[in-house]
Enzyme design. Structure first.
Site, mmCIF file in Angstrom:
data_model
loop_
_atom_site.group_PDB
_atom_site.id
_atom_site.type_symbol
_atom_site.label_atom_id
_atom_site.label_comp_id
_atom_site.label_asym_id
_atom_site.label_seq_id
_atom_site.Cartn_x
_atom_site.Cartn_y
_atom_site.Cartn_z
ATOM 1 N N ASN A 224 10.796 17.448 6.783
ATOM 2 C CA ASN A 224 10.911 17.700 5.341
ATOM 3 C C ASN A 224 9.574 17.490 4.644
ATOM 4 O OD1 ASN A 224 13.580 18.454 4.968
ATOM 5 N ND2 ASN A 224 14.311 16.347 4.854
ATOM 6 N N ASP A 233 16.287 22.340 6.248
ATOM 7 C CA ASP A 233 17.618 22.969 6.263
ATOM 8 C C ASP A 233 17.768 23.920 7.451
ATOM 9 O OD1 ASP A 233 18.285 21.604 4.044
ATOM 10 O OD2 ASP A 233 18.262 23.299 2.659
ATOM 11 N N GLU A 258 21.253 14.108 8.775
ATOM 12 C CA GLU A 258 20.775 14.737 10.025
ATOM 13 C C GLU A 258 21.532 14.156 11.204
ATOM 14 O OE1 GLU A 258 19.894 11.644 9.228
ATOM 15 O OE2 GLU A 258 18.092 11.430 10.478
HETATM 16 N N1 LIG Z 1 16.346 19.368 4.494
HETATM 17 C C1 LIG Z 1 17.314 18.477 4.448
HETATM 18 N N2 LIG Z 1 17.024 17.164 4.607
HETATM 19 C C2 LIG Z 1 18.045 16.266 4.578
HETATM 20 C C3 LIG Z 1 19.365 16.658 4.362
HETATM 21 N N3 LIG Z 1 20.141 15.537 4.393
HETATM 22 C C4 LIG Z 1 19.318 14.502 4.611
HETATM 23 N N4 LIG Z 1 18.051 14.929 4.731
HETATM 24 C C5 LIG Z 1 16.845 14.163 4.982
HETATM 25 O O1 LIG Z 1 16.904 13.566 6.266
HETATM 26 C C6 LIG Z 1 15.932 12.541 6.275
HETATM 27 C C7 LIG Z 1 16.437 11.369 7.110
HETATM 28 O O2 LIG Z 1 15.369 10.542 7.307
HETATM 29 P P1 LIG Z 1 15.471 9.119 8.005
HETATM 30 O O3 LIG Z 1 16.850 8.569 7.813
HETATM 31 O O4 LIG Z 1 14.321 8.315 7.517
HETATM 32 O O5 LIG Z 1 15.372 9.416 9.514
HETATM 33 P P2 LIG Z 1 14.277 10.151 10.404
HETATM 34 O O6 LIG Z 1 13.055 10.560 9.664
HETATM 35 O O7 LIG Z 1 15.035 11.270 11.076
HETATM 36 O O8 LIG Z 1 13.900 9.031 11.428
HETATM 37 P P3 LIG Z 1 14.723 8.520 12.669
HETATM 38 O O9 LIG Z 1 16.170 8.844 12.440
HETATM 39 O O10 LIG Z 1 14.500 7.060 12.678
HETATM 40 O O11 LIG Z 1 14.181 9.203 13.867
HETATM 41 C C8 LIG Z 1 15.634 12.158 4.819
HETATM 42 O O12 LIG Z 1 14.351 12.590 4.481
HETATM 43 C C9 LIG Z 1 16.653 12.994 4.039
HETATM 44 O O13 LIG Z 1 16.143 13.451 2.804
HETATM 45 C C10 LIG Z 1 19.644 18.039 4.179
HETATM 46 O O14 LIG Z 1 20.787 18.469 3.975
HETATM 47 N N5 LIG Z 1 18.593 18.901 4.222
#
Ligand SMILES: Nc1nc2c(ncn2[C@@H]2O[C@H](COP(=O)(O)OP(=O)(O)OP(=O)(O)O)[C@@H](O)[C@H]2O)c(=O)[nH]1
Length: 346
Positions: A224, A233, A258
């Site tokens: 992101n 997305d 995610e």
């Molecule tokens: N594009 C998009 N991003 C999303 C959505 N839902 C959640 N996110 C993003 O998913 C990200 C989750 O980040 P973190 O929980 O920090 O996890 P990570 O960066 O995957 O790190 P680890 O899980 O520890 O490997 C956040 O930046 C949320 O904004 C969505 O529907 N679309």
């Protein structure tokens, strides 16, 4: 999703069935009393009415207890149709009896749905019009014209009503149970799926192993941050496609930003592991086209758990989540089942 429904149709049909069976049961009992006790002229008909009253009350009771079967409803409606046709044939003046024929198409649509309702509707129309023609000849009698047109009107209205109702219910189900971004089912759908799985007889009797996995995309925040939310997305959508392809659309649920969950039914431990591993490797090998020029690779961490029938979903999820947490801590891009990492990214 076939086996997940909000059950509006079932509730509506059950309510109509209870109301109809109670009313018709009462009417049949009254007629049976008249024909058997008060003025015992037509005893045979009286016994038929008594039987129909008992049949009606018993079906109403079963529906009240949620124990009625679809074939019983069909049988009840076909017997009712046969009675109305018989009464139309017997009646000298037909006029009053056709009232019953006119309400039946609506009942058929309400209780059987739009496809199955057509059969008794056509049978009743054909039988009643033939009787009218037999009694009054082929002349376009007012009774024939009025009956045919009012019957067709009731049929068309019932069809339109039921089609719209079923379509609205489908839309509502989609809204309630499906994630609009990835088209995967959501957490509510998972809860319902799990409840149904546990209540199903197959699940209880097979005694086979049940597994559930939670998958989380690694470093998704970076996707992101570096490439924008839209790119994120796209990654989510493609990831969902890969999981559904391997595990089946019916068993794939997006339960967090995610985070996805997959229910693996009736598989041995090795088979469940191989599904989890296959998801992990296929995601890792996939080139995600986030723009026309840019392709990226991502990895996922997976926590896989086995569970017993009767375990609460929250406990199963917690168990899988603990393994996912370990997979993250152990370096990501791996499947954890029990305490040992099964596949290392190294
Ligand atoms: N594009 C998009 N991003 C999303 C959505 N839902 C959640 N996110 C993003 O998913 C990200 C989750 O980040 P973190 O929980 O920090 O996890 P990570 O960066 O995957 O790190 P680890 O899980 O520890 O490997 C956040 O930046 C949320 O904004 C969505 O529907 N679309």
């Amino acid at each position: 999703m076939d086996n997940i429904e909000l059950n509006d149709t079932a509730q509506l049909r059950r309510a109509v069935l209870i109301g109809m069976c109670t009313l018709l049961g009462g009417l049949s009992l009254l007629l049976a009393l008249i024909n058997l006790v008060i003025s015992p002229k037509w005893t045979l008909i009286g016994y038929v009415e008594l039987f129909y009253a008992l049949f009606s009350f018993s079906l109403a009771w079963q529906a009240y207890k949620h124990r009625h079967k679809f074939w019983q409803v069909n049988l009840y409606l076909y017997v009712l149709t046969a009675i109305v046709i018989y009464a139309v044939t017997l009646s000298e003046t037909i006029n009053s009896i056709v009232c019953w024929a006119l309400i039946l198409p609506t009942v058929f649509y309400l209780l059987l749905g739009k496809k199955l309702a057509n059969i008794p509707t056509v049978i009743l129309l054909t039988a009643t019009t033939s009787t009218i023609i037999n009694k009054y000849g082929l002349v376009l009698s007012p009774l024939f014209v009025n009956f045919v047109f009012s019957y067709l009107l009731v049929w068309v209205i019932s069809h339109i009503y039921e089609s719209n109702r079923a379509a609205s219910e489908q839309k509502l189900q989609k809204l309630a149970l499906q994630d609009p971004l990835t088209a995967s089912f959501n957490r509510l759908a998972l809860t319902r799926y799990f409840e149904q799985l546990h209540s199903s007889q197959t699940f209880k009797h097979l005694g086979a192993e049940q597994h559930l996995l939670i998958l989380d995309i690694d470093f998704f925040k970076q996707v992101n941050d570096e490439f924008g939310h839209e790119a994120g997305d796209l990654v989510l959508q493609e990831c969902a496609n890969i999981i559904s392809r391997i595990a089946g659309n019916q068993r794939t649920f997006r339960i967090g930003g995610e985070e996805f969950c997959v229910v693996i039914e009736n598989k041995l431990k090795d088979e469940a592991l191989s599904i989890a591993e296959s998801i992990r490797t296929q995601v890792a090998q996939h080139q995600f086209n986030i723009t026309q020029q840019k392709e990226i690779n991502i990895t996922v961490s997976i926590g896989l758990t086995q569970y017993q029938s009767g375990m609460a979903l929250s406990n199963v999820l917690r168990q899988a989540d603990q393994r996912l947490y370990r997979a993250k801590n152990a370096g990501r891009d791996q499947v954890i089942f029990d305490s040992e990492p099964l596949v290392s990214s190294a």
